[in-house]
Scaffold this motif. Structure first.
Motif, PDB file in Angstrom:
ATOM      1  N   LYS A   1       0.822  -1.216   0.000  1.00 16.37           N
ATOM      2  CA  LYS A   1       0.000   0.000   0.000  1.00 16.37           C
ATOM      3  C   LYS A   1       0.848   1.255   0.000  1.00 16.37           C
ATOM      4  N   ARG A   2       0.257   2.340  -0.486  1.00 19.81           N
ATOM      5  CA  ARG A   2       0.799   3.700  -0.411  1.00 19.81           C
ATOM      6  C   ARG A   2      -0.405   4.618  -0.185  1.00 19.81           C
TER       7      ARG A   2
ATOM      8  N   GLN B   1      -2.018   3.854  -8.849  1.00 17.35           N
ATOM      9  CA  GLN B   1      -1.295   5.057  -9.285  1.00 17.35           C
ATOM     10  C   GLN B   1      -0.317   5.490  -8.199  1.00 17.35           C
ATOM     11  N   ALA B   2      -0.772   5.409  -6.944  1.00 25.22           N
ATOM     12  CA  ALA B   2       0.085   5.819  -5.821  1.00 25.22           C
ATOM     13  C   ALA B   2       1.289   4.895  -5.711  1.00 25.22           C
TER      14      ALA B   2
ATOM     15  N   GLU C   1      -6.674   9.990  -6.271  1.00 24.38           N
ATOM     16  CA  GLU C   1      -5.655   9.076  -6.846  1.00 24.38           C
ATOM     17  C   GLU C   1      -6.077   7.633  -6.574  1.00 24.38           C
TER      18      GLU C   1
ATOM     19  N   THR D   1      -2.930   7.305  -0.679  1.00 28.83           N
ATOM     20  CA  THR D   1      -3.253   7.983  -1.945  1.00 28.83           C
ATOM     21  C   THR D   1      -3.568   9.464  -1.721  1.00 28.83           C
ATOM     22  N   TYR D   2      -3.254  10.267  -2.721  1.00 30.73           N
ATOM     23  CA  TYR D   2      -3.703  11.660  -2.742  1.00 30.73           C
ATOM     24  C   TYR D   2      -5.193  11.658  -3.090  1.00 30.73           C
TER      25      TYR D   2
ATOM     26  N   ARG E   1       4.977   6.384  -6.158  1.00 35.63           N
ATOM     27  CA  ARG E   1       5.798   6.631  -4.971  1.00 35.63           C
ATOM     28  C   ARG E   1       6.248   5.359  -4.246  1.00 35.63           C
TER      29      ARG E   1
ATOM     30  N   GLN F   1       4.643   1.842   0.822  1.00 36.53           N
ATOM     31  CA  GLN F   1       4.818   2.593   2.083  1.00 36.53           C
ATOM     32  C   GLN F   1       4.499   1.723   3.290  1.00 36.53           C
TER      33      GLN F   1
END
Ligand SMILES: Nc1ncnc2c1ncn2[C@@H]1O[C@H](COP(=O)(O)OP(=O)(O)OP(=O)(O)O)[C@@H](O)[C@H]1O
Ligand SMILES: N[C@@H](CCC(=O)O)C(=O)O
Ligand SMILES: N[C@@H](CS)C(=O)O
Length: 526
Positions: free
Chosen positions: A307-308, A318-319, A314, A310-311, A323, A326
């Motif tokens: 996982k990352r 995509q995240a 987003e 998200t903005y 990036r 995370q």
């Protein structure tokens, strides 16, 4: 223990590095059905005093309008994470008008499928997209399966720890790609060893007969309304539970992040004949976002996800592509009906030691049929993990669950020890020893304890309702402080305002919004 793990442990144990382990982060998502006083599914809307399910950061809904989801912030100390979760429960119980939170993972007696309410998120495009996504899930898997509730345990290691190990091992990749590769390596080991979590923490050996909706099954009848398997640990994670045959061919590759995101990108872009036949619209009404194997990446029901955060707007993939990884989301944990929060600090402490073992132990690529072996071990343990003398497959060899579990726990012991040294206590070793006791005596496992309660003559509903009532009393007896309650009230009104603003400023039409959402992931750079 491998030389690599030994070297990593030695470095972590150095005084200058010990504090790094107290910077791991922990976040919990807990789902639970709202039921009435008789243990029947509540058909009331998401309680208005709980705020907007679309925008509230800690209180939302999962699949159904009646399936609450509580989300904690990420905390360095899992005790704080559980305290956050506890406060959410107390606040929610102060607003439930006579309703209860269903204590186990497997659902209460459910009304017919049409009556089960899909969660609603208002008239904004993202709100409608979440609703159509859920209509698609009903079409594909049925609403009954989507009423299963779980605990998701989110975990990360501080970036400074990854860079310490990267330097020590002379790895010259850029920091982001190195970090992603380490989390993907954690996931490969999690695929190898997560059968152990099912044995230790599975708590769904039984279910209400209605859950099967008359489908053929191999379950046994405990009483007129309860079906079970005598040695099952987690029917929720079995082929009868939160799984999908349409996804069985998916098992994305966990060699590296790119191949993982690619597998999912392909799944959200590859039509699935059965879904194509149904189409995206019926009588002009959306009934699924698209006709692909997965409507969106969230639909992939794996036991763990990279996982990352998200903005806004987003998508998860995509995240990840932008990036890197995370944290990881462990999605296979049942709700323990004996625990007010469904999870406790002992479980969290052990999970931390287990996840660090998966992160720091050697993690070769999964090949030569090892992927299939991982899946068959996992599915064997969820259905008969407590069978005396049960054998699993390890490197193509037969091994008893008990001997492998004991060996694994001894391999995890040094991680528990270094965590305790970092925290200055013995909590992780005590948590590990509690798991060893369960391996020696399966009657100590939560799944055995659920069956023991049911075999005293309670039906599934009677047992689960009793537990729900006990937990309601526990939460109501210790209400929030005025300051805590005020904080929740403020977040509730802010969430309602945010949803109203979203809806007031919405532009364009929904069909174009869906098309753009779908295109956003297909346009990703390979
Ligand atoms: N760096 C991190 N380390 C550990 N946990 C994290 C980290 N960042 C976020 N979390 C936790 O991950 C969880 C994210 O849950 P949330 O429901 O908000 O997102 P999601 O799981 O991506 O959404 P969905 O459930 O819709 O897929 C929260 O409990 C949060 O505290
Ligand atoms: N309710 C599912 C998870 C729903 C989702 O995918 O978030 C579970 O039992 O874990
Ligand atoms: N949370 C589940 C059910 S809505 C999913 O995303 O598929």
């Amino acid at each position: 223990m491998s030389d690599l793990l030994s070297r990593r442990l030695h470095q972590l144990g150095e005084r200058a590095n010990l504090t790094l382990l107290s910077q791991c982060l922990h976040g919990i998502e807990r789902e639970c059905l709202r039921v009435d006083g008789n243990g029947q599914l509540a058909l009331t809307p998401h309680p208005q005093p709980l705020g907007s399910a679309l925008t509230h950061p800690q209180i939302t809904t999962d699949y159904s309008e009646s399936l609450l989801e509580f989300i904690t912030p990420a905390e360095a100390n899992p005790a704080d994470t559980l305290s956050d979760l506890d406060q959410i429960h107390r606040f929610v119980y102060s607003k439930l008008d006579g309703e209860l939170l269903w204590s186990p993972s497997m659902p209460c007696e459910l009304p017919d499928e049409d009556t089960i309410p899909i969660a609603r998120y208002g008239s904004s495009h993202i709100g409608e997209l979440k609703y159509v996504y859920r209509k698609g899930l009903a079409l594909r898997y049925g609403k009954t399966m989507q009423c299963i509730a779980g605990i998701h345990y989110n975990f990360s290691v501080p970036e400074a720890l990854w860079s310490l190990q990267q330097q020590a091992e002379g790895n010259t990749r850029n920091a982001r790609d190195y970090q992603s590769s380490r989390y993907i390596a954690l996931i490969r080991n999690f695929r190898r060893y997560s059968w152990l979590l099912m044995y230790l923490f599975g708590a769904s050996p039984a279910l209400h007969k209605g859950f099967m909706r008359g489908r053929p099954h191999q379950l046994q009848e405990l009483d007129a309304e309860t079906l079970y398997l005598p040695y099952a640990t987690s029917l929720r994670m079995s082929d009868l539970g939160y799984q999908s045959s349409a996804q069985s061919g998916l098992t994305p590759c966990y060699n590296d992040l790119a191949s993982y995101t690619d597998s999912l990108r392909q799944a959200v872009a590859t039509p699935y004949p059965e879904y194509v036949a149904a189409g995206t619209k019926k009588d002009g009404e959306w009934q699924q976002l698209n006709t692909n194997i997965l409507q969106i990446e969230n639909e992939y029901y794996s036991s763990i996800r990279p996982k990352r955060v998200t903005y806004s707007g987003e998508r998860p993939i995509q995240a990840l592509v932008a990036r890197g990884v995370q944290y990881v989301e462990v999605r296979c944990l049942d709700i323990n009906p004996f625990l007010p929060l469904g999870i406790d600090l002992t479980e969290a402490r052990f999970l931390d030691a287990f996840l660090l073992y998966c992160a720091f132990e050697e993690s070769p690529l999964l090949q030569n049929g090892e992927c299939g072996q991982c899946s068959s071990n996992f599915l064997k343990v969820v259905k008969e993990g407590r069978r005396p003398g049960l054998h699993l497959q390890r490197n193509g060899e037969q091994v008893t669950l008990q001997s492998w579990a004991e060996e694994l726990l001894e391999n995890i012991r040094p991680l528990a020890e270094v965590l305790d040294r970092s925290n200055g206590d013995h909590a992780h070793i005590e948590a590990l020893n509690a798991q060893l006791a369960k391996v020696a005596d399966s009657s100590l496992t939560p799944s055995a304890q659920v069956l023991a309660a049911l075999q005293k003559g309670q039906t599934f509903t009677e047992f689960a309702l009793k537990q729900s009532q006990l937990h309601a009393e526990y939460f109501r007896n210790q209400p929030l402080t005025a300051e805590q309650a005020a904080r929740f009230e403020s977040s509730v009104s802010q969430s309602i305002q945010e949803q109203a603003e979203l809806e007031a400023t919405e532009q364009g039409d929904f069909d174009n919004f869906v098309a753009a959402y779908q295109a956003s992931i297909l346009a990703l750079a390979v």
